[in-house]
Design a protein around this motif. Structure first.
Motif, PDB file in Angstrom:
ATOM      1  N   GLN A 116      27.446  -1.139 -70.028  1.00 25.72           N
ATOM      2  CA  GLN A 116      27.447   0.394 -69.576  1.00 25.72           C
ATOM      3  C   GLN A 116      28.775   0.360 -68.302  1.00 25.72           C
ATOM      4  OE1 GLN A 116      24.000   1.999 -66.910  1.00 25.72           O
ATOM      5  NE2 GLN A 116      23.598  -0.405 -67.374  1.00 25.72           N
ATOM      6  N   MET A 117      29.103   1.296 -67.813  1.00 26.99           N
ATOM      7  CA  MET A 117      30.766   0.612 -67.387  1.00 26.99           C
ATOM      8  C   MET A 117      30.428   1.959 -65.750  1.00 26.99           C
ATOM      9  SD  MET A 117      33.413  -0.090 -69.617  1.00 26.99           S
ATOM     10  CE  MET A 117      32.222   1.353 -71.181  1.00 26.99           C
ATOM     11  N   THR A 118      31.557   2.356 -65.505  1.00 27.05           N
ATOM     12  CA  THR A 118      31.895   3.154 -64.158  1.00 27.05           C
ATOM     13  C   THR A 118      32.549   4.277 -64.794  1.00 27.05           C
ATOM     14  OG1 THR A 118      32.853   1.706 -62.697  1.00 27.05           O
ATOM     15  CG2 THR A 118      30.586   1.677 -62.440  1.00 27.05           C
ATOM     16  N   PHE A 119      32.996   5.490 -64.318  1.00 25.94           N
ATOM     17  CA  PHE A 119      33.802   5.791 -64.465  1.00 25.94           C
ATOM     18  C   PHE A 119      35.374   4.803 -63.724  1.00 25.94           C
ATOM     19  CE2 PHE A 119      30.446   9.368 -64.705  1.00 25.94           C
ATOM     20  CZ  PHE A 119      31.062  10.067 -65.041  1.00 25.94           C
ATOM     21  N   SER A 120      35.239   3.706 -62.649  1.00 23.90           N
ATOM     22  CA  SER A 120      36.080   3.602 -62.867  1.00 23.90           C
ATOM     23  C   SER A 120      36.696   2.515 -63.541  1.00 23.90           C
ATOM     24  CB  SER A 120      36.278   4.036 -61.212  1.00 23.90           C
ATOM     25  OG  SER A 120      35.256   2.612 -61.001  1.00 23.90           O
ATOM     26  N   ALA A 121      35.919   2.363 -64.737  1.00 23.66           N
ATOM     27  CA  ALA A 121      36.339   1.837 -65.863  1.00 23.66           C
ATOM     28  C   ALA A 121      35.455  -0.144 -65.136  1.00 23.66           C
ATOM     29  CB  ALA A 121      37.165   0.915 -66.321  1.00 23.66           C
ATOM     30  N   GLU A 122      34.627  -0.309 -64.429  1.00 25.31           N
ATOM     31  CA  GLU A 122      33.921  -0.873 -64.159  1.00 25.31           C
ATOM     32  C   GLU A 122      32.577  -1.682 -64.393  1.00 25.31           C
ATOM     33  OE1 GLU A 122      31.016  -3.572 -60.409  1.00 25.31           O
ATOM     34  OE2 GLU A 122      32.127  -1.041 -60.390  1.00 25.31           O
ATOM     35  N   ILE A 123      32.671  -2.508 -65.790  1.00 26.76           N
ATOM     36  CA  ILE A 123      31.817  -3.169 -66.369  1.00 26.76           C
ATOM     37  C   ILE A 123      30.144  -3.658 -66.171  1.00 26.76           C
ATOM     38  CG2 ILE A 123      31.204  -5.060 -68.579  1.00 26.76           C
ATOM     39  CD1 ILE A 123      34.158  -4.318 -68.593  1.00 26.76           C
ATOM     40  N   LEU A 124      29.550  -2.328 -65.682  1.00 28.58           N
ATOM     41  CA  LEU A 124      27.651  -2.909 -65.132  1.00 28.58           C
ATOM     42  C   LEU A 124      26.897  -4.222 -66.097  1.00 28.58           C
ATOM     43  CD1 LEU A 124      26.898   0.675 -63.731  1.00 28.58           C
ATOM     44  CD2 LEU A 124      28.210  -1.767 -62.701  1.00 28.58           C
ATOM     45  N   SER A 125      27.151  -3.367 -67.367  1.00 30.88           N
ATOM     46  CA  SER A 125      26.605  -4.292 -67.888  1.00 30.88           C
ATOM     47  C   SER A 125      27.076  -4.587 -69.576  1.00 30.88           C
ATOM     48  CB  SER A 125      25.163  -4.132 -68.534  1.00 30.88           C
ATOM     49  OG  SER A 125      25.091  -3.181 -69.034  1.00 30.88           O
ATOM     50  N   GLU A 126      27.370  -6.120 -70.286  1.00 31.76           N
ATOM     51  CA  GLU A 126      27.470  -6.072 -71.312  1.00 31.76           C
ATOM     52  C   GLU A 126      25.882  -6.603 -72.409  1.00 31.76           C
ATOM     53  OE1 GLU A 126      31.923  -7.651 -71.482  1.00 31.76           O
ATOM     54  OE2 GLU A 126      30.510  -9.551 -70.647  1.00 31.76           O
ATOM     55  N   ILE A 127      25.502  -5.556 -73.225  1.00 30.79           N
ATOM     56  CA  ILE A 127      24.816  -6.124 -74.189  1.00 30.79           C
ATOM     57  C   ILE A 127      24.626  -6.882 -75.247  1.00 30.79           C
ATOM     58  CG2 ILE A 127      22.128  -5.563 -74.530  1.00 30.79           C
ATOM     59  CD1 ILE A 127      22.404  -2.672 -72.395  1.00 30.79           C
ATOM     60  N   PRO A 128      24.283  -8.107 -75.810  1.00 24.40           N
ATOM     61  CA  PRO A 128      24.570  -8.360 -77.128  1.00 24.40           C
ATOM     62  C   PRO A 128      24.168  -7.517 -77.431  1.00 24.40           C
ATOM     63  CG  PRO A 128      23.802 -10.371 -75.346  1.00 24.40           C
ATOM     64  CD  PRO A 128      23.487  -8.777 -74.787  1.00 24.40           C
ATOM     65  N   THR A 129      24.969  -7.976 -79.004  1.00 24.71           N
ATOM     66  CA  THR A 129      24.087  -6.424 -80.069  1.00 24.71           C
ATOM     67  C   THR A 129      24.199  -7.643 -81.409  1.00 24.71           C
ATOM     68  OG1 THR A 129      26.342  -6.205 -81.560  1.00 24.71           O
ATOM     69  CG2 THR A 129      24.501  -4.123 -78.886  1.00 24.71           C
ATOM     70  N   THR A 130      23.152  -6.804 -81.810  1.00 21.53           N
ATOM     71  CA  THR A 130      22.459  -7.605 -83.716  1.00 21.53           C
ATOM     72  C   THR A 130      23.841  -7.327 -84.130  1.00 21.53           C
ATOM     73  OG1 THR A 130      20.790  -8.236 -82.958  1.00 21.53           O
ATOM     74  CG2 THR A 130      20.851  -7.693 -84.772  1.00 21.53           C
ATOM     75  N   ALA A 131      23.704  -5.896 -84.110  1.00 22.73           N
ATOM     76  CA  ALA A 131      24.613  -5.821 -85.822  1.00 22.73           C
ATOM     77  C   ALA A 131      26.539  -6.085 -84.987  1.00 22.73           C
ATOM     78  CB  ALA A 131      25.087  -3.858 -85.119  1.00 22.73           C
ATOM     79  N   VAL A 132      26.823  -5.826 -85.984  1.00 20.84           N
ATOM     80  CA  VAL A 132      28.754  -6.389 -86.125  1.00 20.84           C
ATOM     81  C   VAL A 132      28.938  -4.811 -85.467  1.00 20.84           C
ATOM     82  CG1 VAL A 132      30.115  -6.942 -87.334  1.00 20.84           C
ATOM     83  CG2 VAL A 132      28.013  -8.187 -88.127  1.00 20.84           C
ATOM     84  N   THR A 133      29.231  -3.464 -85.939  1.00 22.45           N
ATOM     85  CA  THR A 133      28.847  -2.380 -85.582  1.00 22.45           C
ATOM     86  C   THR A 133      27.870  -1.745 -84.888  1.00 22.45           C
ATOM     87  OG1 THR A 133      30.822  -2.646 -87.180  1.00 22.45           O
ATOM     88  CG2 THR A 133      30.075  -0.677 -85.916  1.00 22.45           C
ATOM     89  N   THR A 134      27.589  -0.930 -83.949  1.00 22.25           N
ATOM     90  CA  THR A 134      27.309  -0.524 -82.911  1.00 22.25           C
ATOM     91  C   THR A 134      27.378   1.444 -83.351  1.00 22.25           C
ATOM     92  OG1 THR A 134      26.252  -1.492 -81.229  1.00 22.25           O
ATOM     93  CG2 THR A 134      25.512   0.841 -81.343  1.00 22.25           C
ATOM     94  N   TYR A 135      26.307   1.999 -84.883  1.00 17.09           N
ATOM     95  CA  TYR A 135      26.608   3.425 -84.900  1.00 17.09           C
ATOM     96  C   TYR A 135      26.125   4.528 -83.945  1.00 17.09           C
ATOM     97  CZ  TYR A 135      29.581   2.023 -89.312  1.00 17.09           C
ATOM     98  OH  TYR A 135      30.431   1.089 -89.647  1.00 17.09           O
ATOM     99  N   SER A 136      24.424   3.894 -83.490  1.00 19.03           N
ATOM    100  CA  SER A 136      23.321   4.535 -82.825  1.00 19.03           C
ATOM    101  C   SER A 136      22.982   4.468 -81.230  1.00 19.03           C
ATOM    102  CB  SER A 136      22.744   4.883 -83.866  1.00 19.03           C
ATOM    103  OG  SER A 136      21.411   5.761 -83.167  1.00 19.03           O
ATOM    104  N   ALA A 137      22.862   4.772 -80.150  1.00 20.20           N
ATOM    105  CA  ALA A 137      22.040   4.389 -79.400  1.00 20.20           C
ATOM    106  C   ALA A 137      21.860   5.475 -78.865  1.00 20.20           C
ATOM    107  CB  ALA A 137      23.216   4.251 -78.325  1.00 20.20           C
ATOM    108  N   VAL A 138      20.174   5.498 -78.660  1.00 22.48           N
ATOM    109  CA  VAL A 138      18.936   6.095 -78.204  1.00 22.48           C
ATOM    110  C   VAL A 138      18.624   5.574 -76.959  1.00 22.48           C
ATOM    111  CG1 VAL A 138      17.243   7.910 -79.265  1.00 22.48           C
ATOM    112  CG2 VAL A 138      19.134   7.349 -80.951  1.00 22.48           C
ATOM    113  N   HIS A 139      18.295   6.961 -76.125  1.00 20.90           N
ATOM    114  CA  HIS A 139      17.486   5.889 -74.774  1.00 20.90           C
ATOM    115  C   HIS A 139      16.863   6.910 -74.307  1.00 20.90           C
ATOM    116  CE1 HIS A 139      20.220   8.955 -73.076  1.00 20.90           C
ATOM    117  NE2 HIS A 139      21.208   8.454 -73.291  1.00 20.90           N
ATOM    118  N   GLN A 140      15.816   7.167 -73.369  1.00 18.97           N
ATOM    119  CA  GLN A 140      14.814   7.714 -72.959  1.00 18.97           C
ATOM    120  C   GLN A 140      14.170   7.227 -71.433  1.00 18.97           C
ATOM    121  OE1 GLN A 140      11.327   7.833 -75.204  1.00 18.97           O
ATOM    122  NE2 GLN A 140      10.370   6.143 -73.962  1.00 18.97           N
TER     123      GLN A 140
END
Length: 171
Positions: A116-140
């Motif tokens: 999760q980043m800002t428009f100026s490229a500041e990283i706000l969060s790095e969430i560790p993922t279980t998958a080697v490759t993330t293909y889908s992100a869904v939010h509410q």
């Protein structure tokens, strides 16, 4: 034209990104390409490890910006001027998910993190993922603020946009 990896609708425009490395901006009324962006031709976006190639794995946007990434680095472009605005500091990943959400950039791919980043490229969060490759992100947002991530794994990561809360297992 090679096959398409990602689509995004923005008003009367359809943005597409595919294997050929071209981000096309289509007019849905005339069914014609109005403009195109070729990120792989921008030297700032070419990776030091060029084996990822020129493919575009994800496109997103809003009324002011186009977001795209894949083999080239994740980048934000001015919608009207079609000029590069931001290059994001994610060197180690081919991008498969990219979205502008609540004035933030959400992105992931072949990495151990979802960003999760800002428009100026500041990283706000790095969430560790279980998958080697993330293909889908869904939010509410309602009734709970939840981000779910899935990919090359039998598990789904459930997050609060800052860190992983739990994991759902399909086996």
């Amino acid at each position: 034209m090679d096959y398409i990896h990602s689509l995004h609708i923005n008003g009367n425009d359809l943005i597409s990104g595919g294997e050929d490395g071209i981000v096309n901006i289509w007019d849905l009324r005339s069914c014609k390409v109005l403009n195109k962006i070729e990120p792989y031709k921008d030297k700032k976006l070419v990776r030091t490890d060029a084996h990822l190639g020129k493919w575009i794995g994800a496109v997103g946007g809003n009324e002011d910006y186009i977001l795209c990434g894949g083999g080239p680095r994740l980048s934000l472009w001015h919608y009207r001027f079609l000029s590069n605005f931001t290059v994001f500091p994610i060197e180690d990943t081919g991008i498969h998910v990219a979205e502008i959400y609540n004035d933030k950039i959400l992105a992931g791919g072949t990495s151990k993190f979802f960003y999760q980043m800002t428009f100026s490229a500041e990283i706000l969060s790095e969430i560790p993922t279980t998958a080697v490759t993330t293909y889908s992100a869904v939010h509410q947002e309602e009734p709970y603020k939840v981000l779910t991530l899935a990919g090359s794994s039998g598990k789904i990561d459930v997050c609060n946009f800052m860190y992983k809360n739990q994991q759902l297992s399909l086996y």
